[in-house]
Design a protein around this motif. Structure first.
Motif, PDB file in Angstrom:
ATOM      1  N   VAL A 153      33.305  30.856  -1.751  1.00 24.07           N
ATOM      2  CA  VAL A 153      32.494  30.448  -0.610  1.00 24.07           C
ATOM      3  C   VAL A 153      31.428  31.509  -0.386  1.00 24.07           C
ATOM      4  CG1 VAL A 153      32.456  29.898   1.847  1.00 24.07           C
ATOM      5  CG2 VAL A 153      34.396  29.194   0.435  1.00 24.07           C
ATOM      6  N   SER A 154      30.163  31.092  -0.447  1.00 27.10           N
ATOM      7  CA  SER A 154      29.033  31.993  -0.274  1.00 27.10           C
ATOM      8  C   SER A 154      28.019  31.323   0.637  1.00 27.10           C
ATOM      9  CB  SER A 154      28.398  32.313  -1.634  1.00 27.10           C
ATOM     10  OG  SER A 154      27.279  33.143  -1.496  1.00 27.10           O
ATOM     11  N   PHE A 155      27.665  31.994   1.755  1.00 29.25           N
ATOM     12  CA  PHE A 155      26.763  31.437   2.757  1.00 29.25           C
ATOM     13  C   PHE A 155      27.252  30.069   3.230  1.00 29.25           C
ATOM     14  CE2 PHE A 155      23.430  34.358   1.017  1.00 29.25           C
ATOM     15  CZ  PHE A 155      23.180  35.016   2.208  1.00 29.25           C
ATOM     16  N   GLY A 156      28.562  29.927   3.356  1.00 23.80           N
ATOM     17  CA  GLY A 156      29.119  28.685   3.849  1.00 23.80           C
ATOM     18  C   GLY A 156      29.136  27.556   2.832  1.00 23.80           C
ATOM     19  N   GLN A 157      28.764  27.847   1.587  1.00 26.73           N
ATOM     20  CA  GLN A 157      28.720  26.823   0.550  1.00 26.73           C
ATOM     21  C   GLN A 157      29.825  27.064  -0.464  1.00 26.73           C
ATOM     22  OE1 GLN A 157      26.301  24.557   1.320  1.00 26.73           O
ATOM     23  NE2 GLN A 157      25.905  25.986   2.990  1.00 26.73           N
ATOM     24  N   HIS A 158      30.442  25.981  -0.925  1.00 25.68           N
ATOM     25  CA  HIS A 158      31.440  26.088  -1.985  1.00 25.68           C
ATOM     26  C   HIS A 158      30.705  26.108  -3.328  1.00 25.68           C
ATOM     27  CE1 HIS A 158      35.200  25.622   0.291  1.00 25.68           C
ATOM     28  NE2 HIS A 158      34.445  24.953   1.146  1.00 25.68           N
ATOM     29  N   ILE A 159      30.886  27.196  -4.056  1.00 27.20           N
ATOM     30  CA  ILE A 159      30.176  27.396  -5.313  1.00 27.20           C
ATOM     31  C   ILE A 159      31.198  27.590  -6.422  1.00 27.20           C
ATOM     32  CG2 ILE A 159      28.541  28.842  -6.571  1.00 27.20           C
ATOM     33  CD1 ILE A 159      27.304  29.607  -3.918  1.00 27.20           C
ATOM     34  N   GLY A 160      31.040  26.845  -7.491  1.00 23.41           N
ATOM     35  CA  GLY A 160      31.880  27.002  -8.663  1.00 23.41           C
ATOM     36  C   GLY A 160      31.270  28.028  -9.604  1.00 23.41           C
ATOM     37  N   VAL A 161      32.023  29.079  -9.928  1.00 23.13           N
ATOM     38  CA  VAL A 161      31.539  30.157 -10.785  1.00 23.13           C
ATOM     39  C   VAL A 161      32.233  30.054 -12.137  1.00 23.13           C
ATOM     40  CG1 VAL A 161      31.276  32.636 -11.037  1.00 23.13           C
ATOM     41  CG2 VAL A 161      31.195  31.617  -8.759  1.00 23.13           C
ATOM     42  N   GLY A 162      31.462  29.950 -13.182  1.00 17.58           N
ATOM     43  CA  GLY A 162      32.037  29.832 -14.519  1.00 17.58           C
ATOM     44  C   GLY A 162      30.966  30.044 -15.568  1.00 17.58           C
ATOM     45  N   ALA A 163      31.082  29.313 -16.672  1.00 13.35           N
ATOM     46  CA  ALA A 163      30.115  29.419 -17.760  1.00 13.35           C
ATOM     47  C   ALA A 163      29.792  28.027 -18.258  1.00 13.35           C
ATOM     48  CB  ALA A 163      30.660  30.288 -18.898  1.00 13.35           C
ATOM     49  N   ARG A 164      28.575  27.856 -18.729  1.00  8.68           N
ATOM     50  CA  ARG A 164      28.162  26.547 -19.241  1.00  8.68           C
ATOM     51  C   ARG A 164      28.795  26.299 -20.599  1.00  8.68           C
ATOM     52  NH1 ARG A 164      21.794  26.595 -20.119  1.00  8.68           N
ATOM     53  NH2 ARG A 164      22.321  24.460 -20.697  1.00  8.68           N
ATOM     54  N   ALA A 165      28.910  25.046 -20.965  1.00 10.87           N
ATOM     55  CA  ALA A 165      29.519  24.683 -22.246  1.00 10.87           C
ATOM     56  C   ALA A 165      28.719  25.306 -23.385  1.00 10.87           C
ATOM     57  CB  ALA A 165      29.557  23.171 -22.390  1.00 10.87           C
ATOM     58  N   PRO A 166      29.377  25.969 -24.333  1.00  8.91           N
ATOM     59  CA  PRO A 166      28.652  26.644 -25.417  1.00  8.91           C
ATOM     60  C   PRO A 166      28.050  25.644 -26.390  1.00  8.91           C
ATOM     61  CG  PRO A 166      31.011  26.787 -25.769  1.00  8.91           C
ATOM     62  CD  PRO A 166      30.828  26.163 -24.422  1.00  8.91           C
ATOM     63  N   ASP A 167      27.012  26.089 -27.082  1.00  7.39           N
ATOM     64  CA  ASP A 167      26.410  25.279 -28.134  1.00  7.39           C
ATOM     65  C   ASP A 167      26.273  26.139 -29.382  1.00  7.39           C
ATOM     66  OD1 ASP A 167      24.174  26.903 -27.695  1.00  7.39           O
ATOM     67  OD2 ASP A 167      23.314  25.487 -26.269  1.00  7.39           O
ATOM     68  N   LEU A 168      25.518  25.654 -30.360  1.00  7.91           N
ATOM     69  CA  LEU A 168      25.423  26.351 -31.643  1.00  7.91           C
ATOM     70  C   LEU A 168      24.347  27.438 -31.645  1.00  7.91           C
ATOM     71  CD1 LEU A 168      25.800  23.327 -34.093  1.00  7.91           C
ATOM     72  CD2 LEU A 168      27.554  24.937 -33.313  1.00  7.91           C
ATOM     73  N   SER A 169      23.596  27.584 -30.561  1.00  7.46           N
ATOM     74  CA  SER A 169      22.546  28.597 -30.528  1.00  7.46           C
ATOM     75  C   SER A 169      23.145  29.985 -30.323  1.00  7.46           C
ATOM     76  CB  SER A 169      21.553  28.287 -29.400  1.00  7.46           C
ATOM     77  OG  SER A 169      22.201  28.307 -28.148  1.00  7.46           O
ATOM     78  N   LEU A 170      22.414  30.999 -30.763  1.00  9.12           N
ATOM     79  CA  LEU A 170      22.877  32.375 -30.637  1.00  9.12           C
ATOM     80  C   LEU A 170      22.634  32.945 -29.236  1.00  9.12           C
ATOM     81  CD1 LEU A 170      21.704  33.831 -34.070  1.00  9.12           C
ATOM     82  CD2 LEU A 170      23.973  32.977 -33.423  1.00  9.12           C
ATOM     83  N   SER A 171      21.712  32.372 -28.496  1.00 12.27           N
ATOM     84  CA  SER A 171      21.437  32.798 -27.137  1.00 12.27           C
ATOM     85  C   SER A 171      20.937  31.608 -26.339  1.00 12.27           C
ATOM     86  CB  SER A 171      20.412  33.940 -27.115  1.00 12.27           C
ATOM     87  OG  SER A 171      19.153  33.476 -27.583  1.00 12.27           O
ATOM     88  N   GLY A 172      20.989  31.744 -25.007  1.00 16.38           N
ATOM     89  CA  GLY A 172      20.549  30.654 -24.150  1.00 16.38           C
ATOM     90  C   GLY A 172      20.544  31.090 -22.700  1.00 16.38           C
ATOM     91  N   PRO A 173      19.955  30.270 -21.817  1.00 17.73           N
ATOM     92  CA  PRO A 173      19.844  30.647 -20.415  1.00 17.73           C
ATOM     93  C   PRO A 173      21.101  30.325 -19.623  1.00 17.73           C
ATOM     94  CG  PRO A 173      18.754  28.560 -20.769  1.00 17.73           C
ATOM     95  CD  PRO A 173      19.241  29.011 -22.111  1.00 17.73           C
ATOM     96  N   ALA A 174      21.264  31.028 -18.505  1.00 17.06           N
ATOM     97  CA  ALA A 174      22.279  30.641 -17.532  1.00 17.06           C
ATOM     98  C   ALA A 174      21.859  29.318 -16.897  1.00 17.06           C
ATOM     99  CB  ALA A 174      22.427  31.728 -16.473  1.00 17.06           C
ATOM    100  N   GLN A 175      22.720  28.761 -16.053  1.00 16.50           N
ATOM    101  CA  GLN A 175      22.451  27.417 -15.534  1.00 16.50           C
ATOM    102  C   GLN A 175      22.919  27.290 -14.089  1.00 16.50           C
ATOM    103  OE1 GLN A 175      24.657  23.806 -17.015  1.00 16.50           O
ATOM    104  NE2 GLN A 175      22.658  23.303 -17.881  1.00 16.50           N
ATOM    105  N   LEU A 176      22.118  26.581 -13.286  1.00 15.70           N
ATOM    106  CA  LEU A 176      22.502  26.178 -11.941  1.00 15.70           C
ATOM    107  C   LEU A 176      22.728  24.678 -11.954  1.00 15.70           C
ATOM    108  CD1 LEU A 176      19.954  28.131  -9.691  1.00 15.70           C
ATOM    109  CD2 LEU A 176      22.368  28.643 -10.021  1.00 15.70           C
ATOM    110  N   VAL A 177      23.838  24.243 -11.367  1.00  8.74           N
ATOM    111  CA  VAL A 177      24.152  22.818 -11.301  1.00  8.74           C
ATOM    112  C   VAL A 177      24.256  22.427  -9.838  1.00  8.74           C
ATOM    113  CG1 VAL A 177      25.776  20.997 -11.903  1.00  8.74           C
ATOM    114  CG2 VAL A 177      25.379  22.894 -13.493  1.00  8.74           C
TER     115      VAL A 177
END
Length: 532
Positions: A73-97
């Protein structure tokens, strides 16, 4: 004489450990030997190398994909903290959903390796904790607590992932050991030697399986640690110069272009809806085409502000205007297209202040009033949900409007006017505005309190957004309808039987102007701000 081979004594190997056959020689578990040397020897065998590759190439992505987000819970909001599904690339951006809306890559947070952070938020909750975003006094400590909660959530997710990877490695090592035993038995079956007892097989292979398990766990954890270090390095590097949400995720804000000829000679301007027009009042002298189309009156708040301050104030308001259709976009009225008020505002030179009167039209406020008049109980969940939905949509549009106003040339003082209450819960039940139109259920204290609470929610959004940008907030003290003991000067609002119900009268327009004039007179002139 029998065969000589039957009389040959058994051969005793010098080595203390033998394989199931000569082609599958392996080393027994010998505690007295150097365990490090045995691990190095095991690390050179191709079945072990294949197992380690599986743990890294398959195990880590599987754990990331199956490890669910940790809810914080952050600023009264329920936030799921984890990692995005991996792919075959060697690098990639973080993600907000954003639940129910979109997945948004965060290009600034470019992470090498498979572990790319992901935050899942929504639906957005309106509560006291969320209001801290707009409270400058508590924003610093609240932000620190929010970051700490997110960090703790990610650490929890990361450690849980490590346990999951250990489990994967153990299972993979056990499966690999079983497979190696089966292969050895199959090879032994093709030879002439007697198949050993199952206990003997377990004794001979236990050390190998134990060592491969240790190697699988250690290498998996080293790979997980490396992924964590790369994720931290990428996030820390990307966050170094971030000062706002727009810096983090980018912005697609497109402000309206200037419209019409350049205007000079005005100190202030008013933009907004029918309340700022003062519908029902006398028309302005020498009206422009837009003045006529928008029915702007000679006693509107803009005119009254000019009279009180002695300045010339331009009125750009138009009835029915919303942020999307009226202020930031063109508005269709009686077959005529009225240009965006922000576009016209940008053509006014040397403005010292701008007054903003907006909100009820964006919410479709008339819908809620008519519904409460029509039914016995208007406090149902369906209409409350619709109100919440419209208010959230208005909040988003209002944010775009605030950005437009903040970017005006010369940075004039911005005054946001809140919405007034039409009735008080203790209003006279016999008053026409309470009884309502003929054939309707009318209003009662409960319904009036409900409408007042929704108007308060709108005003909270208006005030919070203004305060975030350092804008002024004007709250006109208009006397509600059907109020007993009101002064005898006259009504501030038009009644239900008047031409424009619930809109300001000339007196109400003057009170609106007075609330703005007090703020404008107290403000430091724009030309003096830069020297401070």
């Amino acid at each position: 004489m029998g065969n000589d081979r039957t009389r040959r004594p058994p051969v005793h190997h010098d080595r203390p450990e033998t394989a199931l056959n000569s082609r599958t020689t392996t080393t027994h578990d010998a505690p007295h030997r150097y365990p490090g040397r045995l691990l190095i020897q095991e690390l050179r065998r191709w079945p072990t190398l294949v197992l380690l590759a599986i743990c890294l190439v398959v195990g880590i992505p599987v754990v990331i994909a199956l490890n669910p987000p940790v809810d914080v819970v952050s600023f009264g909001q329920h936030i799921g903290v984890g990692a995005r599904a991996p792919d075959l690339s060697l690098s990639g951006p973080a993600q907000l959903v954003q639940v129910g809306n979109t997945r948004l890559d965060v290009p600034r947070l470019q992470v090498d390796g498979p572990l790319r952070p992901q935050l899942t938020i929504g639906p957005v909750q309106r509560n006291a904790a969320a209001a801290q975003l707009f409270d400058r006094a508590s924003l610093g400590s609240a932000a620190t607590e929010a970051v700490a909660a997110l960090e703790a959530g990610f650490v929890h997710w990361y450690l849980r992932g490590a346990l999951g990877l250990v489990a994967f490695a153990v299972v993979a090592a056990a499966a690999g050991g079983c497979l190696r035993i089966l292969v050895a038995l199959r090879q032994h079956g093709r030879s002439e030697e007697t198949v050993p007892h199952i206990g003997e097989i377990a004794r001979r292979w236990s050390g190998t399986i134990r060592r491969t398990t240790v190697l699988a766990v250690v290498v998996s954890l080293l790979g997980w640690a490396a992924a964590g270090v790369l994720a931290y390095a990428g996030a820390a590097s990307g966050l170094q110069d971030v000062r706002s949400l727009s810096d983090l995720v980018g912005a697609s804000h497109v402000t309206p272009a200037p419209v019409g000829p350049v205007l000079t000679g005005y100190t202030g301007a008013v933009i907004g809806d029918s309340r700022a027009v003062r519908v029902g009042g006398p028309p302005v002298a020498d009206p422009t085409g837009d003045d006529t189309t928008c029915e702007r009156s000679a006693d509107s708040p803009a005119v009254e502000i000019g009279r009180v301050t002695g300045e010339k104030v331009l009125n750009l308001a138009c009835p029915g205007a919303t942020i999307a259709s009226g202020l930031r976009g063109a508005q269709q009225r009686d077959g005529t297209s009225v240009p965006p008020q922000i576009g016209r505002l940008k053509q006014v030179q040397n403005l010292r202040f701008v007054v903003v009167v907006i909100g009820p039209n964006d919410l479709g406020w008339t819908d809620f009033i008519q519904y409460c008049y029509a039914v016995a109980d208007c406090a149902d969940n369906l209409t409350q949900g619709e109100f919440d939905y419209r208010l959230a949509a208005f909040d988003r549009d209002y944010g775009d409007l605030l950005q437009d106003l903040d970017a005006l040339d010369g940075h004039p003082q911005i005054v946001v006017m809140t919405s007034y209450d039409v009735l008080d819960p203790d209003a006279d039940p016999a008053c026409p505005a309470v009884r309502g139109p003929a054939g309707t259920a009318g209003l009662n204290p409960t319904k009036i309190e409900l409408l007042a609470s929704r108007n308060a929610a709108l005003n909270h959004v208006l005030a919070a957004g203004a305060e975030k940008y350092g804008f002024s907030v004007a709250s006109p003290a208009l006397t509600p309808l059907c109020t007993t003991g009101a002064d005898q000067i006259g009504a501030d609002l038009q009644g239900l039987t008047d031409p424009e119900p619930f809109h300001p009268t000339a007196l109400g327009s003057l009170r609106m102007a007075a609330s703005v004039a007090a703020l404008v007179e107290q403000a430091v002139p724009i030309r003096d701000r830069g020297s401070g």
